[in-house]
Design a protein around this motif. Sequence first.
Motif: not given
Length: 129
Positions: A26-32, A34-48
């Motif tokens: 899951r990608q790290r995202i910053v909430r508009p 608040s500036g709090v960093e959190t993990l995005g949803p699994w549906s938008e996860a990057v695969k390798h």
Amino acid sequence: MALWAAQKAFGAAGAPAGLKVAVWRRQRIVRPGSGVETLGPWSEAVKHEVEGVGLDRTTSTNVQGDQGGEQTTQYATLFGPTGADIQQGDKIEFPDGVVVIVEGIPDRSTNLFTGWRPPMTVSVQVTHG
């Protein structure tokens, strides 16, 4: 000396009979606002993919009873090549459909005397899909 060379090669390549697995992160995202960093949803996860991975399922099982019945949680140890791109929180899918979540921090130790790095090991939770 030959044993040391074989151990060094094993650490770099992972398990010779290991499997190619899909690693979802899951990608790290910053909430508009608040500036709090959190993990995005699994549906938008990057695969390798990572090759040379194995799973030892003999580690432990935890059964918990609650109002909804019993819940079984299985923990295992994942083995991978030295320096594998696997991080805590990743979801890993094996070719047979078994899915694990990386619970621990991958061990990336180095022998202080020889510089040899053993295969990566990490604790995972088996989710079965």
